[in-house]
Design an enzyme around this catalytic site. Structure first.
Site, PDB file in Angstrom:
ATOM      1  NE  ARG A 104     -87.506  -8.515  41.301  1.00  0.00           N
ATOM      2  CZ  ARG A 104     -87.034  -7.630  41.903  1.00  0.00           C
ATOM      3  NH1 ARG A 104     -86.092  -7.369  43.005  1.00  0.00           N
ATOM      4  NH2 ARG A 104     -87.205  -6.115  41.062  1.00  0.00           N
ATOM      5  CB  THR A 376     -80.285  -3.544  46.931  1.00  0.00           C
ATOM      6  OG1 THR A 376     -81.408  -3.422  46.333  1.00  0.00           O
ATOM      7  CG2 THR A 376     -79.956  -5.053  46.333  1.00  0.00           C
ATOM      8  CB  THR A 394     -83.479  -5.953  47.031  1.00  0.00           C
ATOM      9  OG1 THR A 394     -83.610  -4.639  47.097  1.00  0.00           O
ATOM     10  CG2 THR A 394     -84.318  -6.638  46.375  1.00  0.00           C
ATOM     11  CG  ASN A 396     -87.494  -1.298  45.196  1.00  0.00           C
ATOM     12  OD1 ASN A 396     -86.202  -1.372  44.684  1.00  0.00           O
ATOM     13  ND2 ASN A 396     -88.657  -1.016  44.888  1.00  0.00           N
ATOM     14  CB  SER A 447     -84.526  -7.471  39.697  1.00  0.00           C
ATOM     15  OG  SER A 447     -83.404  -7.293  40.306  1.00  0.00           O
TER      16      SER A 447
END
Ligand code: DON
Length: 563
Positions: A104, A376, A394, A396, A447
């Site tokens: 992430r 994503t 992703t 986003n 997330s």
């Protein structure tokens, strides 16, 4: 094998001569499903699924194929495939081990809690959603190298299909042409230099997309490994790009980024072992909560998509999403009462005010009481040895921040918007949050991505995941319930209409093909129901005995390959 044509004249690329076919600009078709016996790859783009399949056939395992597929997606699916974003991998290895890798994005060191508030304290969502300041420190490349520990083939082999596709170009689908055209304004606003995704005339299906700068970046990663992205030329280009647009990612942020291996979340649901992503994803916790809240209630007897079963699922979604907003955030930074949140006693308590036939109310049913100190993309892979990999990654939003790193050819994410910019201010998916998900330097934003594997008798039986922002956990939840409780086929479980409730707003969103009579019955119970665009793009692999059934969602160019 069903083949769906995406609006072009297509020829199949002959497996094995993938790179050559790409060089020859061979067209391709979208293949929605395949039944096979050895291995399969499902992803958001046929060329990426083909790249993964080629790696399986060359002796790679599911992790090799997942790495190659992600890299290919970074080229052929720039809306979400990425090296400028982040993701999660969940895997079950044939030796019995379950793993998860967290790559992430992180808030840069110069980020601060109120960085998106103006002097009067108002949230400036254009800054958290567009342009340079919206980007978290990218994690994808570190994630790929962390995954390599479980792969078999050399990285140079895994990245080559992506390099070929970027260097020689590939013909885009009708959907991609429309998507580039409709994002032209944002691309022009965010980029001063020319970028590969914008041209003077309109894009059309079959046009060739060549990404020379991206090919060169991929070659630096091939030659220098992780340092080819986080240090040297690529890092310099990222930092220069930041300076062009008031961004704050520094050389140190890049150099110090680390992917983290985490203990996957694992729980039993009626004899199935569900393995999913822990924090900083909310997804695993939410599906555990939702499945455990329906478990004692015989939903199978209520039948698929009756008003009764939809109501029950809506009410468990309401409660899980209320808890998400209240309690969840990066557990490396804040205390999260995970054990309590997924305990059966707590969840039964949460369901005390559920009344069959009567709509709940988010003003009354908020988070539980605990006292204690679009865009994503998902890919699912399985191989002949029984390794299974689920990856969701992703930028986003579609095309992330819309900012392309000049000279490096890749798009940066706008993941900072997944933090709670200000308590009470919804992010782009309508999600609320508070201190737990407030911005802090180095922290990972919460997330919803939910890459998930289900085992039966310790062998993978489902590999699943989807994009869709906050709708991700509900899509995964509904796909699992469709198969485990309603005995649906894999194709139906993916493609039948989905619905979504996330506590706030207090409303059931339904896909346009959701049955009208069920909507009426739900409205009669007191629910607000709102039709919306499609929910998710679920990529599913099901194993039934020796048979592998792979399904790409009908909702996009999603594509299933296998052998
Ligand atoms: O991590 C998350 O929850 C979001 N950034 C996911 C965004 C997404 O799924 C957009 N796709 N349609």
């Amino acid at each position: 094998m069903r083949t769906y044509l995406a609006g072009l004249v297509f020829l199949f690329i002959i497996p094995g001569s993938f790179a050559q076919s790409v060089k020859n600009n061979t067209h391709y078709s979208v293949q929605k499903t395949i039944t096979c016996g050895k291995g399969a790859v499902v992803s958001a783009h046929p060329l990426a699924s083909m790249a993964g399949l080629q790696i399986l056939k060359q002796g790679g395992n599911a992790v090799d194929a997942a790495i190659a597929t992600q890299l290919a997606l970074a080229v052929v699916y720039p809306a979400a495939g990425n090296i400028g974003g982040g993701g999660f991998m969940v895997a079950h290895l044939s030796n019995g081990q379950n793993i998860s890798i967290d790559y992430r994005e992180k808030a840069p060191a110069k980020a601060s809690r109120d960085m998106y508030l103006d002097k009067d304290g108002n949230a400036q969502l254009d800054l958290s959603q567009y342009g340079h300041l919206a980007s978290g420190v990218p994690g994808t490349v570190a994630g790929l190298f962390a995954s390599l520990k479980y792969a078999k083939l050399p990285f140079v082999k895994l990245i080559q299909p992506a390099i070929d596709l970027a260097e020689h170009g590939f013909p885009i689908t009708a959907g991609q042409a429309a998507s580039f055209n409709s994002n032209k304004k944002e691309f022009l606003e965010q980029n001063k230099a020319a970028i590969a995704f914008v041209k003077a005339e309109k894009w059309k299906a079959g046009d060739l997309l060549i990404q020379t700068d991206l090919a060169n970046t991929l070659k630096r990663i091939r030659d220098l490994g992780q340092k080819g992205f986080y240090e040297g030329e690529t890092a310099r280009l990222i930092v220069e790009e930041m300076q062009r647009g008031n961004g704050i990612i520094s050389p140190d942020d890049l150099k110090s980024y680390e992917a983290k291996e985490r203990t996957p979340l694992s729980f039993d649901y009626k004899g199935h072992q569900v393995i999913s992503m822990p924090l900083p994803s909310s997804g695993g916790i939410i599906i555990e909560q939702m499945l455990k809240m329906i478990e004692p209630r015989n939903i199978a007897a209520m039948k698929f998509q009756t008003a009764g079963s939809v109501q029950l699922m809506t009410e468990v979604e309401r409660r899980a999403y209320a808890d998400r907003a209240e309690f969840l955030g990066d557990a490396d930074f804040v205390n999260v009462p995970v054990k309590t949140l997924v305990s059966r006693e707590y969840l039964e308590q949460r369901m005390k005010d559920y009344e069959p036939g009567k709509a709940g109310n988010s003003k009354i049913t908020g988070a539980g009481m605990i006292r204690e100190s679009e865009e994503t993309t998902h890919l699912s892979v399985i191989d002949a040895e029984g390794n299974a990999v689920a990856v969701t990654t992703t930028l986003n939003d579609s095309y992330g921040s819309h900012t392309v790193v000049t000279g490096a050819g890749f798009i940066l994410n706008n993941e900072m918007d997944d933090f709670s910019v200000k308590p009470g201010v919804p992010n782009m998916y309508g999600a609320l949050g508070n201190d737990k998900n407030a911005i802090a330097p180095g922290k990972r934003m919460l997330s919803s991505m939910t890459p998930t594997i289900v085992l039966k008798n310790n062998k993978p039986c489902l590999v699943v995941g989807t994009p869709g922002g906050t709708t991700i956990p509900t899509s995964v939840f509904q796909t699992l319930v469709n198969i485990i409780e309603f005995n649906m086929t894999a194709i139906d479980a993916v493609n039948k209409p989905k619905f979504h409730h996330q506590w706030s707003p207090d409303r059931i969103d339904v896909e346009k093909d959701f049955p009208a009579d069920v909507i009426q019955q739900l409205e009669a119970m007191g629910y607000t129901v709102k039709p919306r665009e499609s929910i998710g793009r679920t990529e599913l692999i099901q194993v039934l005995g020796k048979k592998i059934i792979a399904v790409g969602d009908k909702r996009g160019d999603d594509d299933a390959r296998g052998y």
